[in-house]
Design an enzyme around this catalytic site. Structure first.
Site, PDB file in Angstrom:
ATOM      1  N   SER A  61       0.797  -1.231   0.000  1.00  0.00           N
ATOM      2  CA  SER A  61       0.000   0.000   0.000  1.00  0.00           C
ATOM      3  C   SER A  61       0.825   1.275   0.000  1.00  0.00           C
ATOM      4  O   SER A  61       0.272   2.364  -0.176  1.00  0.00           O
ATOM      5  CB  SER A  61      -0.962   0.005   1.187  1.00  0.00           C
ATOM      6  OG  SER A  61      -2.089  -0.798   0.906  1.00  0.00           O
ATOM      7  N   LYS A  64       0.359   3.743  -2.804  1.00  0.00           N
ATOM      8  CA  LYS A  64      -0.646   4.809  -2.802  1.00  0.00           C
ATOM      9  C   LYS A  64      -0.034   6.189  -2.613  1.00  0.00           C
ATOM     10  O   LYS A  64      -0.625   7.198  -3.016  1.00  0.00           O
ATOM     11  CB  LYS A  64      -1.688   4.530  -1.724  1.00  0.00           C
ATOM     12  CG  LYS A  64      -2.524   3.276  -1.976  1.00  0.00           C
ATOM     13  CD  LYS A  64      -3.520   3.027  -0.855  1.00  0.00           C
ATOM     14  CE  LYS A  64      -4.436   1.849  -1.169  1.00  0.00           C
ATOM     15  NZ  LYS A  64      -3.750   0.550  -1.127  1.00  0.00           N
ATOM     16  N   SER A 121      -7.235   3.175   2.884  1.00  0.00           N
ATOM     17  CA  SER A 121      -6.335   2.405   2.014  1.00  0.00           C
ATOM     18  C   SER A 121      -7.121   1.805   0.851  1.00  0.00           C
ATOM     19  O   SER A 121      -6.930   0.650   0.464  1.00  0.00           O
ATOM     20  CB  SER A 121      -5.627   1.287   2.800  1.00  0.00           C
ATOM     21  OG  SER A 121      -4.556   0.749   2.052  1.00  0.00           O
TER      22      SER A 121
END
Length: 207
Positions: A61, A64, A121
């Protein structure tokens, strides 16, 4: 500026979250049970601790952060605005993994999608943003990799905008540090979103 002062005190380990640890751990030179880590004091511009910082691993993640960086770039260039309304595609709504619970056809502001990425997320939010910014996900990924080269993240390859598992999608703790420093020095006001502790969309609250 308030946020510039916050940044000057920030301690990073491999972007905003790769591995966080107390200063005492670095001072005692303990060996962390992690695949890779880097601890950086931005105010002193010095690395305080590192372990296998050039070992290539999946970014997950942390991907991102690059996606959000490109959104802010597009806003700064005047190509989009944070209050633009984005229509959620079926592909975005159907994206697996962590989610901000988007539904096909709904309209969501770009700012709310950013919150969904930072707090929830949301993998679905990343796809919606990529399609809005670049027209389609592959074009956005090309932008991500071009930005990585500009930031001298030479051991990083992005394959998607959200960090879902993908063959060949790799980075290093050192490259994530480069991304983190550039991101927050360029857009200190992004801390307004990253400091949020919860976000609600379509009746679902993520903490």
């Amino acid at each position: 500026m308030k946020y510039s002062r916050i940044i000057s005190r920030f301690v990073f380990i491999s972007c905003l979250a790769c591995v966080f640890m107390a200063w005492a751990v670095a001072a005692q030179a303990k060996d962390l049970d992690v695949r890779a880590a880097i601890l950086f004091d931005l105010s002193q511009n010095t690395i305080q601790y590192q372990k296998d910082a050039d070992n290539q691993i999946a970014p997950a993640s942390l991907t991102k952060i690059m996606t959000m960086f490109l959104v802010y770039d597009a806003v700064a260039a005047g190509r989009v605005h944070l209050y633009d309304s984005v229509t959620v595609s079926k592909a975005a709504a159907d994206t697996g993994g962590s989610s901000m619970h988007l539904t096909e056809g709904e309209q969501v502001s770009l700012l709310d999608l950013m919150k969904g990425m930072a707090v929830s997320s949301g993998n679905d939010a990343c796809v919606a943003v990529a399609e809005y910014i670049a027209g389609d996900v592959p074009s956005f990924v090309t932008m991500m990799n071009a930005k990585a080269q500009v930031l001298r993240m030479h051991n990083t390859v992005f394959k998607n905008p959200n960090g879902l598992p993908a063959d060949g999608q790799l980075t290093t703790a050192r490259d994530m540090l480069k991304l983190a420093v550039a991101y927050l020095l360029t857009y200190p006001n992004s801390l307004k979103i990253h400091s949020m502790t919860s976000y609600t969309h379509n009746g679902v609250t993520k903490n």
